[in-house]
Design an enzyme around this catalytic site. Structure first.
Site, PDB file in Angstrom:
ATOM      1  N   LYS A  24       0.829  -1.198   0.000  1.00 41.15           N
ATOM      2  CA  LYS A  24       0.000   0.000   0.000  1.00 41.15           C
ATOM      3  C   LYS A  24       0.871   1.260   0.000  1.00 41.15           C
ATOM      4  CE  LYS A  24      -3.604   0.131   2.903  1.00 41.15           C
ATOM      5  NZ  LYS A  24      -4.988   0.424   2.466  1.00 41.15           N
TER       6      LYS A  24
ATOM      7  N   ARG B  54      -3.330   2.909   8.825  1.00 40.24           N
ATOM      8  CA  ARG B  54      -3.616   1.599   8.236  1.00 40.24           C
ATOM      9  C   ARG B  54      -2.359   0.737   8.147  1.00 40.24           C
ATOM     10  NH1 ARG B  54      -7.169   4.739   4.795  1.00 40.24           N
ATOM     11  NH2 ARG B  54      -9.263   3.848   4.796  1.00 40.24           N
TER      12      ARG B  54
ATOM     13  N   GLY C  30      -8.109  -7.236   5.326  1.00 39.40           N
ATOM     14  CA  GLY C  30      -8.938  -7.362   6.523  1.00 39.40           C
ATOM     15  C   GLY C  30      -8.275  -8.036   7.693  1.00 39.40           C
TER      16      GLY C  30
ATOM     17  N   MET D  30      -5.554  -7.065   9.412  1.00 36.17           N
ATOM     18  CA  MET D  30      -4.978  -6.231  10.462  1.00 36.17           C
ATOM     19  C   MET D  30      -5.821  -4.992  10.716  1.00 36.17           C
ATOM     20  SD  MET D  30      -0.944  -6.797   9.903  1.00 36.17           S
ATOM     21  CE  MET D  30      -1.125  -6.414   8.194  1.00 36.17           C
TER      22      MET D  30
ATOM     23  N   ARG E  19      -4.035  -1.083  -6.336  1.00 36.52           N
ATOM     24  CA  ARG E  19      -3.277  -2.340  -6.234  1.00 36.52           C
ATOM     25  C   ARG E  19      -3.707  -3.221  -7.393  1.00 36.52           C
ATOM     26  NH1 ARG E  19      -6.283  -4.418  -0.733  1.00 36.52           N
ATOM     27  NH2 ARG E  19      -8.394  -4.345  -1.559  1.00 36.52           N
TER      28      ARG E  19
ATOM     29  N   HIS F 152      -6.410 -43.634  -2.139  1.00 39.44           N
ATOM     30  CA  HIS F 152      -6.914 -44.207  -3.384  1.00 39.44           C
ATOM     31  C   HIS F 152      -7.988 -43.315  -3.989  1.00 39.44           C
ATOM     32  CE1 HIS F 152      -9.532 -46.892  -5.769  1.00 39.44           C
ATOM     33  NE2 HIS F 152      -8.375 -47.372  -6.187  1.00 39.44           N
TER      34      HIS F 152
ATOM     35  N   GLU G 118      11.229 -45.141  -6.266  1.00 35.04           N
ATOM     36  CA  GLU G 118      10.190 -44.878  -5.265  1.00 35.04           C
ATOM     37  C   GLU G 118      10.569 -45.465  -3.917  1.00 35.04           C
ATOM     38  OE1 GLU G 118       6.522 -46.857  -6.378  1.00 35.04           O
ATOM     39  OE2 GLU G 118       7.622 -48.329  -7.550  1.00 35.04           O
TER      40      GLU G 118
ATOM     41  N   SER H 177      11.859 -42.826 -13.302  1.00 32.78           N
ATOM     42  CA  SER H 177      10.646 -42.043 -13.069  1.00 32.78           C
ATOM     43  C   SER H 177      10.407 -42.047 -11.568  1.00 32.78           C
ATOM     44  CB  SER H 177       9.464 -42.669 -13.811  1.00 32.78           C
ATOM     45  OG  SER H 177       8.303 -41.938 -13.522  1.00 32.78           O
TER      46      SER H 177
ATOM     47  N   CYS I 279       6.319 -39.375 -11.758  1.00 31.13           N
ATOM     48  CA  CYS I 279       4.970 -39.841 -12.043  1.00 31.13           C
ATOM     49  C   CYS I 279       4.123 -39.904 -10.780  1.00 31.13           C
ATOM     50  CB  CYS I 279       5.002 -41.190 -12.748  1.00 31.13           C
ATOM     51  SG  CYS I 279       5.742 -42.504 -11.775  1.00 31.13           S
TER      52      CYS I 279
ATOM     53  N   TYR J 263      10.892 -34.480 -17.712  1.00 33.59           N
ATOM     54  CA  TYR J 263       9.441 -34.296 -17.792  1.00 33.59           C
ATOM     55  C   TYR J 263       8.788 -34.490 -16.432  1.00 33.59           C
ATOM     56  CZ  TYR J 263       8.943 -39.403 -17.627  1.00 33.59           C
ATOM     57  OH  TYR J 263       8.984 -40.712 -17.235  1.00 33.59           O
TER      58      TYR J 263
END
Lengths: 876, 876
Positions: free
Chosen positions: B31, B101, B110, B112, B344, B460, B749, B768, B835, B855
């Site tokens: 601000k 402010r 809102g 503070m 803003r 799941h 994994e 992967s 993955c 990827y």
């Protein structure tokens, strides 16, 4: 041991000269190196030569054949042997015969093939008749050679030859081999050759061809199934290969002036400093080992052949002094002339190993460090193995030879396969065999103990059992075993697979039923050796114990503190479990605190007792670890009882059980996660620990409590719980008006804890690696469920060993190294230990030492092993 | 943004001059920086000054007080404002009033505290009456100030003042505040002051004291509970602190020539390029926001105050151009003079964000890269799922985890079968389950959305729902489901099959009845923005998909291949499950092969279809992963049916179920461990994959199969299985007379796989990262069981976020970095992807990009998000 100067593949020995030395084990194998060394020492050894171990690999690389250059070298060395003995290979007058034996870097008794009497053919047999003065002996040797060669080299079945032999005896109306006439033996040779021809092979009459084929066969036997199995069990690398020893034959079966024997320079059973062994007159070495005839104690040889005995004594002393270790000798007397065929460091029992090591230090033969390295962890383990309670009333059914000490109890298995099957079902069995053979190795390993009807103290069963640290009673003639019926008759009574027996390998007794076992007592030599280990090692040894009994045993065994005091049982015990369940069922903090308040004084007493026993040694107390559902009843009756005890409805108990059910409890709401959810539990424990400690402190005792928070995965968990515990501690100090030194640390058992160790080390006073869970998580394998695939993994060689037994250095070890390095970066004086099962496993202890641990902690009965190994690794 | 030259703590703005600039957000807050920038731009801004953010920290460090030097600087700046406006702080004639402010680096709307009308006291109120020409206005402002100050600064409750006010209105027989007379207001002021005094405070009459206390209060509100919570949710660092903006008051409520409004430079709802906003005449800003009076569209202002409107248009264009983004403005008109109080970057809907970004590129205002960064991942997510009409009034019954975004409405189905039945009748249902299992797939597919009582963000239900692009609320503990009664109790109220519910998978809310939904459409602007993202990004985006439907959706969304094609469902489908069970029950290799032979052609067809859809894109097929027990029936009826189908006794099926039971199935006999035990399964799958690929190859199509072996923990597993698969592949090539390019790689994994990546990379063509399991194992947390403690962990700040949603970079990320580094050392061109579910989460995608991945792969509905984020991270 260098191969830098290696320019040849075949090493000659004979006539007090030798191309190799005893230091060349890698190249010449154990037997070859020792033959070279013995020759250099002037010990009478039949001349011969050793084909190097690296030729074994070349043999496989060259499509299982010997190279031209190797054959050339072999020929040159045959010539040297011929010159040394003034004999000629394949000669019809003065033939030189060879034995062809394997010999790898470490002894693999009976695992690989041997060919004897090599060089015999239709011409040489005549020469052997002249040499030995016995045409019968010559032809018998010839027909034996054909049988052995055909079996070992050509792969023909023994029994085909045995059939022909049996028919021949029948046709000649005789019952013993020795009664066959020369002509009958000649016919046998012809019939044997015909059998070979029928099988599609030509029996080679050229001695050189016999030799190259036999050398190839010995190399080939390195990869025989039983040899591979033996290497697996004993962790011998496949790539080592075997050497081949080609040595001039000497005969112990040329009549009453000949003989053969096996001897130890000290007693391999108890370590006594006395010449010990057995011999047979007019016999070949195989006869002693195979246990077909029962041999005589070596001492009797002094009376029969005093000169030979004196020579043997001189030689054994020379060899023991030279090798600075107890030797296992094989000798043959051929017509009043003594030959040493082998010397090697003798296998021995644990008790013997310790006594010999300690004695030799006192005799100035070896140093204390050497003594430490003469005893293996397995031997210490064996020593701590059980014996029959001497106070027990037992019924001795029969007595055999005390072949390998210790006692064993089991149901009976009559084949190796049955024993292995039983092992896989966790059923303890005794392997009962007429006599054992190398094919039985798997079953022997699986059995609790071994019982044989035939064979002596140096029979296959005896030697292997001692090596394995397994109890064995051998040569018990009163056993009548039927392998087909799977039963044994002992003194008229029949025992089957369903019956239990106990054997005492220390006394040779066979005892009816299940005798009560107890731990063997530790000798003064043991204590002395251990005191040397303690001088040498730097790694501290603690124990995993939580009962007064375990703590006392562990202290007796030399534990220097407790590395893991699990507190679960303090919740489980009868009077407490109700309060625990009350806590679990309570829906409010207040209710839980009320229940915990009932448990606190009981736990306080537990800690007081443990601290008292341990005196001023550190005691690491792990706060509650298992998930809460473990404390709830499981079956219908217990649920109903619990509901009644707690004065709630069954449904409420069932609902709670249901709500606490977990899909993967190992990865669930347990350890410090419980502490985060219910800090009041850990607060109660901290209160109990510190109350006990401060009480002792006020009584003027020194106490070193180390509070351990389990299952930390993130430093914030630790910070939060440490704060809460410290608040309790401060309060206890204030209330009791005393203080004690204490630590708050954590288990590192979650991979993420290891990976974020630097952060955790800033907050924690110590790390204790919980390698059980760390292994489970690093591998993603549940120990509870691994039974269906992990054994297969080890069998197929996918894993070198079971990572729950031996720490996986590559994966888990890497995590540990990361954690140690990062942890010590944050806090250089961070105390580091291990409290998983691996803390008592030798290779894992070595890893911990090298990783810079301060201590290992293991079960009480493994403390002496850990002390020894910690000293051994410090010697390196 | 540097603090190097900072020599002061208070920055003045006003009269077209300013100490600070718009670039100083760190120091001045958002601000404050924008007020400075607006002032510099010549925009009419009431003058004032900003107290820097670093004073916030000092405030806490100084025991919650302002330093002398700061107060001195404040005084100097008050003086500058007085001069600029020709007013005097606290003056009885021309008083200067301030608003105070907060203003942190990022907007925390809102959160503070704010104090308005500061500077009023018994003197200044007279001045205000003169200035405003209204004594009533002045005294009403005064009593409001006392109330606001007392509440914000002194901590008194609002309602105490409201009581007095109510009493006053009653006593005066009026119903509206505005009907109170000046005298009544004066009495109120006195009574308010008395109330303050009674509370133990003195109401400060010194304006300077009012100001310093208010500044302190604003600093103090940085650590109010709601602000802390907001920062936690929005991941704003605690140490940033807030600035305080002290600005001259202007009044929009001084009659019909005054007013106030809020405006957006473009339509925040749909992005249209049109000035958009609302205003109220004779009102304060709060009135617009609070919705007490209904404001007028901004366009009407043109008619009422054409000059002001023109000025506002000029200003908004200037500001939008200057900030190159859509602005959210607050303005006040005080007696025909326009003041801008704030500008803003405006919040906007997803659709608006995209349209504005694309339009601005076309207008030449921003670059494509900037446009990419103007749209958030959450907005894309929002755009792809139906949402509840934000204008609808809803009753939230409970809250679970926001497991799969979007909203869904339906009656309730308590079993998968019921859901499928309903679907066949075209009845929309929500599938309500304790937790879902693979057997529920059909029902999940049939349902509009899924609601579970247990399980986390990667349970799941959550994973499958996200894959299907279906709304899901998971792990809602306040559900008490009775499958038998077909009912669910939520907070004491029972809902059955006939009841309607709405779930909001974006927020986790469960809403009573049928909430109105709206569907977002994919616009041309969306496609255009995505095409720019594709130009910029280097990371490839694949999808996790295994059905033709998913593959098609993913391709439409821009997936460049399949990163994870799970093959489980190819075993589950109706006609196949019987053959699978036949295989499991078979005791022999032959029997298993026979059963697998039935499945092979069906799987081959599946792969043929998938390869056909994906054309020449790579397709990573994961070989069978779940433990075999998942394929067996669970309840009595299904067991009986299965036994009948398989023509075996129920007992045999039960025995098998029992023998396959696991304590921790996550750590059990699954993944490549099944492949090791039963190579024939993987061989069948390899056969099906390559048969399909070769068929397409012969049809002239390009195929890129990548066979992925799951759960590798040790390179030997991989080597063994690769060999077996390669043998199958070679055979298919021979039989079909064609070849295709293919890869064989592995999931990483298991922590040990990451730790031994160098060895594995030598054998594998790609890695992967299966970050779901990797996270479970690295944390030692089962996602199925984490529901009872993980939310608490995040709530208590022990973990910054749920590691199953956002990749844990510290622990899991370290393992990944180790694996990438070691893997690429062994094989520099090793293909690396992810993955796990994290592949679609923005912060995790950024991590993958930085770690050097080739990827990421995510569920079809997250592909556009991944494309956007991949471009955003490439811009950095």
């Amino acid at each position: 041991m260098t191969t830098l100067t290696k320019t040849k593949s075949v090493y000659f020995f004979g006539n007090n000269t030798s191309d190799g030395t005893g230091k060349m084990r890698t190249l010449l194998g154990g037997k070859g190196a020792n033959l070279a060394e013995m020759t250099l020492l002037g010990v009478p050894v039949p001349p011969g030569f050793t084909i190097c171990t690296d030729e074994c690999e070349k043999y496989y690389a060259c499509d299982k054949s010997l190279s031209e250059s190797l054959i050339e070298e072999i020929k040159q060395n045959i010539h040297r042997v011929e010159e040394a003995l003034n004999l000629k290979f394949g000669d019809s007058k003065n033939p030189l015969l060879f034995s062809v034996r394997s010999g790898s870097r470490v002894s693999m008794p009976g695992m690989m093939d041997t060919v004897l009497n090599l060089g015999l053919n239709d011409e040489a047999v005549k020469g052997l008749a002249i040499q030995s003065g016995s045409e019968r002996f010559a032809w018998d040797s010839y027909r034996r050679f054909i049988q052995m060669f055909s079996n070992v080299v050509l792969g023909l079945e023994h029994h085909s030859f045995e059939h022909i032999l049996a028919d021949k005896k029948k046709a000649n109306g005789v019952s013993e081999d020795t009664d066959l006439s020369v002509d009958a033996l000649k016919e046998l040779v012809a019939e044997y050759k015909a059998l070979v021809e029928k099988s599609g092979n030509d029996f080679p009459l050229d001695p050189m061809e016999q030799l190259t084929m036999s050398v190839g066969a010995v190399f080939g036997s390195w990869d025989a199934a039983r040899a591979i199995k033996y290497r697996q069990i004993n962790k011998i690398p496949d790539e080592w290969g075997t050497a081949v020893n080609v040595q001039a034959m000497v005969f112990g079966n040329l009549g009453d002036t000949s003989g053969t024997g096996v001897a130890f320079t000290r007693n391999p059973s108890n370590g006594d400093k006395a010449f010990y062994g057995e011999y047979l007159i007019n016999a070949q070495g195989e006869d002693v080992v195979a246990g077909i005839r029962t041999p005589n104690p070596i001492a009797q040889l002094e009376k029969i052949m005093p000169d030979i005995y004196q020579e043997l004594v001189t030689i054994y002393k020379k060899l023991e002094n030279h090798f600075s270790d107890m030797q296992d000798l094989e000798f043959t007397i051929q017509d009043k002339k003594l030959y040493l065929l082998q010397t090697r460091n003798g296998k021995r029992t644990a008790a013997a190993a310790i006594k010999i090591a300690v004695d030799m230090v006192k005799e100035g033969m070896i140093t204390k460090k050497e003594a430490i390295n003469r005893v293996t962890a397995e031997q210490i383990d064996q020593l701590l193995h059980p014996m029959i309670d001497p106070k027990a009333k037992t019924t001795v059914l029969a007595k055999g030879l005390p072949a390998s000490p210790g006692a064993a109890v089991g149901q009976l298995a009559f084949t190796a396969e049955d024993a292995e099957q039983a092992k896989s079902e966790d059923k303890p069995v005794l392997l009962v065999r007429e006599e054992t053979s190398p094919e039985d190795i798997g079953g022997m390993n699986a059995a609790e103990g071994i019982l044989t009807a035939r064979g002596g103290m140096t029979s296959h069963a005896a030697v292997v059992a001692r090596g394995m640290g397994k109890s064995c009673v051998a040569g018990c003639g009163s056993l009548h075993i039927s392998e087909t019926d799977k039963s044994v008759v002992i003194n008229g009574k029949t025992y089957t697979e369903n019956d239990w027996l106990t054997i005492n390998g220390t006394t040779g007794e066979i005892i009816e039923g299940k005798a009560p076992l107890m731990q063997a007592e530790l000798t003064d030599e043991f204590e002395e050796l251990m005191s040397w280990a303690d001088e040498i090692r730097t790694l501290k040894i603690r124990t995993n114990a939580e009962t007064a009994e375990d703590c006392t045993v562990a202290k007796k065994f030399g534990a220097e503190g407790i590395g893991l005091c699990r507190t679960e049982h303090m919740f489980f015990e009868k009077e407490r479990i109700q309060a625990v369940r009350e806590m679990i069922l309570s829906g409010s903090l207040e209710g839980r605190k009320k229940a915990l308040a009932k448990i606190e004084p009981m736990q306080e007493k537990d800690f007081y007792d443990i601290f008292t026993i341990l005196e001023d040694m550190p005691v690491t107390v792990r706060l509650l670890d298992p998930p809460l559902h473990e404390f709830l009843p499981h079956d219908k009756a217990s649920i109903e009882q619990a509901a009644k005890d707690l004065n709630v409805s069954t449904k409420i108990v069932e609902q709670k059980i249901n709500s606490l059910k977990e899909t993967n409890p190992m990865l669930g709401h347990r350890g410090c996660r419980l502490g985060v959810s219910y800090p009041e539990i850990y607060e109660m424990q901290a209160q109990a620990i510190m109350n006990a400690a401060c009480r002792l402190s006020k009584e003027g005792k020194s106490v070193k409590p180390e509070i351990m928070i389990p299952l930390i995965g993130e430093v914030q968990e630790f910070k939060m719980l440490r704060q809460k515990i410290e608040a309790i501690v401060e309060n206890v100090f204030k209330e009791t008006g005393t203080t004690v030194d204490y630590l708050i640390g954590t288990m590192i058992e979650i991979p993420r804890a290891a990976l974020t160790a630097e952060e955790i080390a800033k907050e924690a006073d110590f790390f204790s690696f919980g390698t059980n869970d760390l292994t489970q998580l690093t591998f993603g394998i549940s120990r509870d469920d691994a039974g269906v695939f992990l054994p297969e993994y080890v069998e197929k060689g996918i894993l070198a060993s079971d990572p729950f037994q031996e720490l996986d250095q590559k994966g888990v070890g890497r995590l540990i190294n990361i954690a140690v390095e990062d942890g010590r970066r944050a806090k250089p004086n961070l105390k580091i230990g291990i409290c998983g099962e691996h803390g008592g496993e030798p290779n894992s202890i070595e890893f911990c030492y090298k990783a810079g641990f301060d201590y290992v902690s293991c079960s009480p009965y493994r403390v002496p092993i850990a002390r020894l190994v910690a000293a051994q690794v410090a010697c390196d």
